[in-house]
Design a protein around this motif. Structure first.
Motif, mmCIF file in Angstrom:
data_model
loop_
_atom_site.group_PDB
_atom_site.id
_atom_site.type_symbol
_atom_site.label_atom_id
_atom_site.label_comp_id
_atom_site.label_asym_id
_atom_site.label_seq_id
_atom_site.Cartn_x
_atom_site.Cartn_y
_atom_site.Cartn_z
ATOM 1 N N VAL A 49 1.342 -28.838 -1.400
ATOM 2 C CA VAL A 49 1.635 -27.654 -2.204
ATOM 3 C C VAL A 49 1.371 -27.971 -3.672
ATOM 4 O O VAL A 49 1.445 -29.124 -4.099
ATOM 5 C CB VAL A 49 3.090 -27.171 -2.022
ATOM 6 C CG1 VAL A 49 3.364 -26.771 -0.594
ATOM 7 C CG2 VAL A 49 4.071 -28.228 -2.497
ATOM 8 N N ALA A 50 1.039 -26.933 -4.437
ATOM 9 C CA ALA A 50 0.810 -27.061 -5.877
ATOM 10 C C ALA A 50 1.296 -25.793 -6.553
ATOM 11 O O ALA A 50 1.249 -24.704 -5.970
ATOM 12 C CB ALA A 50 -0.668 -27.294 -6.180
ATOM 13 N N ILE A 67 7.461 -23.646 -9.914
ATOM 14 C CA ILE A 67 6.621 -22.849 -9.014
ATOM 15 C C ILE A 67 6.239 -23.671 -7.788
ATOM 16 O O ILE A 67 6.240 -23.157 -6.658
ATOM 17 C CB ILE A 67 5.372 -22.355 -9.766
ATOM 18 C CG1 ILE A 67 5.775 -21.381 -10.868
ATOM 19 C CG2 ILE A 67 4.383 -21.689 -8.805
ATOM 20 C CD1 ILE A 67 4.651 -21.035 -11.821
ATOM 21 N N ALA A 68 5.919 -24.952 -7.988
ATOM 22 C CA ALA A 68 5.571 -25.822 -6.858
ATOM 23 C C ALA A 68 6.742 -25.955 -5.884
ATOM 24 O O ALA A 68 6.551 -25.921 -4.656
ATOM 25 C CB ALA A 68 5.134 -27.194 -7.363
ATOM 26 N N GLY A 100 0.789 -22.132 -5.256
ATOM 27 C CA GLY A 100 1.739 -21.107 -5.695
ATOM 28 C C GLY A 100 1.348 -20.512 -7.036
ATOM 29 O O GLY A 100 1.082 -21.243 -7.995
ATOM 30 N N LEU A 101 1.322 -19.180 -7.091
ATOM 31 C CA LEU A 101 1.033 -18.450 -8.321
ATOM 32 C C LEU A 101 2.215 -17.551 -8.657
ATOM 33 O O LEU A 101 2.889 -17.043 -7.772
ATOM 34 C CB LEU A 101 -0.228 -17.590 -8.157
ATOM 35 C CG LEU A 101 -1.500 -18.294 -7.686
ATOM 36 C CD1 LEU A 101 -2.601 -17.272 -7.433
ATOM 37 C CD2 LEU A 101 -1.962 -19.309 -8.705
ATOM 38 N N GLU A 102 2.446 -17.346 -9.948
ATOM 39 C CA GLU A 102 3.549 -16.483 -10.373
ATOM 40 C C GLU A 102 3.271 -15.026 -10.012
ATOM 41 O O GLU A 102 2.150 -14.555 -10.141
ATOM 42 C CB GLU A 102 3.740 -16.589 -11.884
ATOM 43 C CG GLU A 102 4.114 -17.970 -12.372
ATOM 44 C CD GLU A 102 4.052 -18.049 -13.882
ATOM 45 O OE1 GLU A 102 5.119 -17.935 -14.519
ATOM 46 O OE2 GLU A 102 2.945 -18.206 -14.409
ATOM 47 N N VAL A 113 -1.399 -24.691 -16.162
ATOM 48 C CA VAL A 113 -0.826 -26.025 -15.958
ATOM 49 C C VAL A 113 -0.485 -26.140 -14.482
ATOM 50 O O VAL A 113 0.190 -25.272 -13.932
ATOM 51 C CB VAL A 113 0.439 -26.248 -16.813
ATOM 52 C CG1 VAL A 113 1.012 -27.631 -16.547
ATOM 53 C CG2 VAL A 113 0.128 -26.074 -18.290
ATOM 54 N N THR A 114 -0.973 -27.201 -13.821
ATOM 55 C CA THR A 114 -0.728 -27.386 -12.393
ATOM 56 C C THR A 114 0.171 -28.589 -12.173
ATOM 57 O O THR A 114 0.145 -29.556 -12.949
ATOM 58 C CB THR A 114 -2.044 -27.584 -11.615
ATOM 59 O OG1 THR A 114 -2.671 -28.797 -12.068
ATOM 60 C CG2 THR A 114 -2.979 -26.410 -11.853
ATOM 61 N N ALA A 115 0.961 -28.516 -11.123
ATOM 62 C CA ALA A 115 1.860 -29.620 -10.774
ATOM 63 C C ALA A 115 1.997 -29.689 -9.264
ATOM 64 O O ALA A 115 1.934 -28.665 -8.570
ATOM 65 C CB ALA A 115 3.229 -29.428 -11.426
ATOM 66 N N THR A 116 2.185 -30.895 -8.743
ATOM 67 C CA THR A 116 2.407 -31.109 -7.317
ATOM 68 C C THR A 116 3.758 -31.782 -7.115
ATOM 69 O O THR A 116 4.401 -32.236 -8.070
ATOM 70 C CB THR A 116 1.300 -31.996 -6.713
ATOM 71 O OG1 THR A 116 1.393 -33.323 -7.283
ATOM 72 C CG2 THR A 116 -0.078 -31.415 -7.002
#
Length: 410
Positions: free
Chosen positions: A198-199, A384-385, A284-286, A210-213
């Motif tokens: 997931v991200a 979000i992740a 995942g997107l807002e 900005v992306t995070a896992t």
């Protein structure tokens, strides 16, 4: 599962073919405005069948459109009126609930169609031939035009993609015709077993994304160079429009679309990088529905208030989300919407949520409970992740996603 992409094909026309296509475009636009005026005068009608019954003969007689085009015109006008009626009804609800005081004025007069872009139906108005040629219907009959395009899109057209309707678009500054073709591509159905990672993706103005896992990896996609350039084009366009001279109008035509193309290209680049970094993942997107209304500044002096609201409207985040969504499906991933509330105010370590966690609404996040400190946009991406991970766990346990998959092809 199908994913829909749009192939942009450059038409290499002769002067005679160019004239025939341009004449057809303008006649189609004039017929749209005729039907729009008729619909407005007859109770702002949105029923495409009734519009076609009432205007079909006149369209054929006055504008000399072929039969299939004459059928497409009422459908397009009816769809436009349905959209406007939906906005009118939503506005009435929002005014009743006190969310806004403004009355929507989209149906106060007949909508005017300015763009000469026309719609073609596959195998009726246009067909593809061998050796990268396309047969297109005009007022003077069919013309066979060679085309060029992105190699992968051309290959899809020639082998296996399901071809749908297209739009004939005219680039006025370059005096060039393009055919925008809808292509439906089969992709594998996603499952919890194939999407184990997931991200989370947080969008904003300082950093476009900005992306995070869950493994602690993160990536920042800065808008430091792009956003000021886009704002420059917006200011330049505003000055030229205010000046209003003939030379200013010529300059407006020359620079038209630069701001839009810059933003679109940047969104393409950022979305591709995100998708390639997270293969076979649940992204995942807002959920940004009504985000501008929710974040609209309602206090302060009028000039500052308008300036603040313009700042929040500078970038097309919905376009960035849609690009991530369809590119994800093409790379065996899937994008979904998650709740966006308090993602930048909630501590990812202890869960404490308050406005004071963002001192002066800056880039620093400091939890008032556990003193956890991190970049505020990265905090949003991590939250979000985590919400995406919870949805994946529900998906694995129940076999159903509890939110609608946010993807273009569904």
């Amino acid at each position: 599962m199908q994913t829909v992409v749009t192939a942009k094909l450059k038409l290499n026309t002769t002067p005679e073919q160019f004239k025939a296509l341009r004449t057809t475009q303008l006649a189609y636009r004039d017929s749209l405005n005729y039907v729009s005026q008729y619909a407005f005068e007859h109770g702002k009608m949105s029923n495409a069948v009734r519009l076609q019954d009432a205007t079909y003969e006149e369209i054929r007689l006055r504008f000399h459109l072929p039969s299939q085009m004459a059928c497409s015109v009422p459908r397009q006008v009816g769809a436009s009126y349905k959209t406007l009626w939906t906005k009118v009804k939503n506005n009435a609800v929002h005014r009743k609930e006190g969310k806004t005081k403004k009355r929507y004025k989209g149906l106060d007069k007949a909508p005017t169609f300015i763009s000469p872009t026309l719609t073609y139906q596959y195998k009726k108005d246009y067909t593809f031939k061998k050796e990268q040629q396309v047969s297109i219907l005009t007022l003077e009959g069919r013309v066979i035009v060679p085309y060029t395009g992105y190699n992968k899109h051309v290959a899809l057209i020639q082998r296996g993609a399901e071809i749908g309707a297209s739009k004939l678009w005219y680039d006025k500054p370059k005096k060039q015709f393009y055919l925008l073709v809808s292509l439906a591509i089969e992709t594998a159905d996603p499952t919890p077993e194939t999407h184990k990672q997931v991200a989370g993706v947080d969008v904003g103005m300082r950093y476009l994304a900005v992306t995070a896992t869950m493994q602690g990896d993160c990536t920042f996609h800065s808008g430091k160079q792009i956003v000021p350039k886009a704002n420059h084009y917006a200011r330049l366009r505003k000055r030229l429009q205010k000046k209003g001279t003939r030379s200013a109008t010529r300059r407006l035509v020359a620079i038209s679309g630069r701001e839009r193309r810059l933003k679109q290209n940047t969104n393409h680049v950022v979305s591709k990088r995100i998708v390639l970094q997270h293969p076979q993942s649940l992204i995942g997107l807002e959920h940004l529905t009504d985000i501008r209304e929710r974040t609209k500044r309602r206090k302060g002096k009028n000039a500052k208030q308008r300036k603040a609201n313009r700042t929040f409207s500078k970038w097309s985040f919905a376009e960035l989300h849609s690009m991530i969504a369809y590119k994800a499906l093409l790379h065996r991933s899937m994008a979904i919407k998650v709740d966006a509330n308090y993602t930048s105010q909630a501590c990812p370590k202890c869960g404490h949520t308050c406005k004071e966690n963002r001192p002066n609404k800056g880039l620093l996040f400091v939890c008032q409970n556990c003193q956890y400190t991190l970049h505020a946009d990265l905090v949003g991406a991590r939250n979000i992740a985590m919400r995406t991970l919870l949805l994946r766990q529900d998906w694995r346990g129940t076999g159903l996603l509890s939110v609608r998959a946010f993807c273009v092809g569904r």
